[in-house]
Design a protein around this motif. Structure first.
Motif, PDB file in Angstrom:
ATOM      1  N   MET A  85     113.014  54.643 -46.403  1.00  0.00           N
ATOM      2  CA  MET A  85     113.658  55.055 -45.380  1.00  0.00           C
ATOM      3  C   MET A  85     113.315  56.484 -45.362  1.00  0.00           C
ATOM      4  N   THR A  86     112.695  57.017 -44.543  1.00  0.00           N
ATOM      5  CA  THR A  86     112.901  58.636 -44.181  1.00  0.00           C
ATOM      6  C   THR A  86     113.811  58.829 -43.127  1.00  0.00           C
ATOM      7  N   ARG A  87     114.980  59.698 -43.516  1.00  0.00           N
ATOM      8  CA  ARG A  87     116.083  60.094 -42.675  1.00  0.00           C
ATOM      9  C   ARG A  87     115.266  61.427 -41.685  1.00  0.00           C
ATOM     10  N   GLN A  88     115.668  61.009 -40.509  1.00  0.00           N
ATOM     11  CA  GLN A  88     115.418  61.812 -39.305  1.00  0.00           C
ATOM     12  C   GLN A  88     116.429  62.796 -38.924  1.00  0.00           C
ATOM     13  N   THR A  89     116.180  63.822 -38.856  1.00  0.00           N
ATOM     14  CA  THR A  89     117.039  64.966 -38.218  1.00  0.00           C
ATOM     15  C   THR A  89     116.825  65.052 -36.675  1.00  0.00           C
ATOM     16  N   GLU A  90     117.888  65.499 -36.162  1.00  0.00           N
ATOM     17  CA  GLU A  90     117.679  65.999 -34.561  1.00  0.00           C
ATOM     18  C   GLU A  90     117.304  67.574 -34.440  1.00  0.00           C
ATOM     19  N   TYR A  91     117.710  68.153 -35.610  1.00  0.00           N
ATOM     20  CA  TYR A  91     117.503  69.805 -35.690  1.00  0.00           C
ATOM     21  C   TYR A  91     116.989  70.054 -37.076  1.00  0.00           C
ATOM     22  N   PRO A  92     116.223  71.121 -37.261  1.00  0.00           N
ATOM     23  CA  PRO A  92     115.679  71.291 -38.730  1.00  0.00           C
ATOM     24  C   PRO A  92     116.856  71.634 -39.493  1.00  0.00           C
ATOM     25  N   VAL A  93     116.859  71.189 -40.685  1.00  0.00           N
ATOM     26  CA  VAL A  93     117.800  71.471 -41.945  1.00  0.00           C
ATOM     27  C   VAL A  93     116.811  71.534 -43.017  1.00  0.00           C
ATOM     28  N   ASN A  94     117.444  72.239 -44.237  1.00  0.00           N
ATOM     29  CA  ASN A  94     116.798  72.220 -45.486  1.00  0.00           C
ATOM     30  C   ASN A  94     116.764  70.734 -45.978  1.00  0.00           C
ATOM     31  N   PRO A  95     115.679  70.410 -46.392  1.00  0.00           N
ATOM     32  CA  PRO A  95     115.479  69.005 -47.013  1.00  0.00           C
ATOM     33  C   PRO A  95     116.566  68.547 -48.113  1.00  0.00           C
ATOM     34  N   GLN A  96     117.408  69.473 -48.630  1.00  0.00           N
ATOM     35  CA  GLN A  96     118.124  69.083 -49.746  1.00  0.00           C
ATOM     36  C   GLN A  96     119.534  68.195 -49.008  1.00  0.00           C
ATOM     37  N   PHE A  97     119.606  68.433 -47.796  1.00  0.00           N
ATOM     38  CA  PHE A  97     120.838  67.646 -46.893  1.00  0.00           C
ATOM     39  C   PHE A  97     120.288  66.207 -46.863  1.00  0.00           C
ATOM     40  N   THR A  98     119.141  65.834 -46.546  1.00  0.00           N
ATOM     41  CA  THR A  98     118.444  64.622 -46.006  1.00  0.00           C
ATOM     42  C   THR A  98     117.935  63.832 -47.318  1.00  0.00           C
ATOM     43  N   GLU A  99     117.698  64.532 -48.327  1.00  0.00           N
ATOM     44  CA  GLU A  99     117.002  63.858 -49.505  1.00  0.00           C
ATOM     45  C   GLU A  99     118.249  63.688 -50.324  1.00  0.00           C
ATOM     46  N   ARG A 100     119.215  63.934 -50.554  1.00  0.00           N
ATOM     47  CA  ARG A 100     120.609  63.541 -51.117  1.00  0.00           C
ATOM     48  C   ARG A 100     121.019  62.541 -50.494  1.00  0.00           C
ATOM     49  N   TRP A 101     121.346  61.502 -51.517  1.00  0.00           N
ATOM     50  CA  TRP A 101     121.855  60.264 -51.007  1.00  0.00           C
ATOM     51  C   TRP A 101     122.615  59.664 -52.304  1.00  0.00           C
TER      52      TRP A 101
END
Length: 194
Positions: free
Chosen positions: A1-17
């Motif tokens: 599953m690829t996490r989708q953001t509403e605004y751009p952020v550094n990928p470290q925040f969405t890749e960490r789980w």
């Protein structure tokens, strides 16, 4: 599953789980200390730095003491952790010249920033950091000798991610990055309007 953001952020925040499928691989002490080093530099109100960490590497009495406090659901997967860490915060301002000891209202907030720093450093180093609230705080405080003026905030399992087949079937189905609430449910301008 690829996490989708509403605004751009550094990928470290969405890749960490927070995976639960851990390999049991040994965690080198220098690597573990780098996680704590990152936590040490977290922001803190008046630089009080209320966070404390007590760890146990797999196969040691410290690990067993922390593991023994976990609820069964967490024991079922955390048994394969390379290390367990109790995240603890000082509930009071430290006594200093001219000031009495008093409650420190943001001790949990500050310690949360230290935990996030630890989690991001672990992620950057290729390790999993999975925080848990499912533990018996009284049992853990006694096992670790935590004084009453400290709060145990969480327990963190550290390890290397492995295939989800090592987990019980019910947990295998949950082994994926989770989504987040929409921004509109967490952010409001000018007034609490949720």
């Amino acid at each position: 599953m690829t996490r989708q953001t509403e605004y751009p952020v550094n990928p470290q925040f969405t890749e960490r789980w927070s995976p639960r499928a851990l390999s049991g691989e040994a965690l080198p002490l220098d690597t573990l200390m780098s996680f704590f080093e990152a936590a040490r530099w977290a922001p803190s109100s008046s630089n009080v730095q209320p966070w404390r960490f007590v760890y146990g590497l797999a196969g040691t009495p410290g690990f067993d003491a922390i593991f023994g406090s976990l609820v069964q659901f967490n024991k079922d997967w955390a048994q394969k952790a390379s290390a367990l860490v109790a995240v603890i915060s000082a509930k009071n301002w430290p006594a200093r010249e001219g000031f009495e000891t008093k409650p420190f209202g943001s001790h949990s907030f500050d310690t949360g920033s230290a935990w996030m720093s630890l989690a991001l450093q672990a992620h950057h180093a290729g390790w999993v950091a999975h925080a848990m609230g499912g533990f018996d705080a009284a049992v853990l405080a006694q096992a670790l000798g935590v004084p009453a003026d400290y709060a145990i905030e969480a327990v963190v399992a550290l390890g290397k991610q492995t295939d989800k087949s090592v987990l019980p079937q019910a947990l295998q189905e949950r082994e994926a990055p989770s989504p987040r609430k929409p921004m509109a449910e967490i952010v409001a301008e000018g007034k609490f309007s949720f």
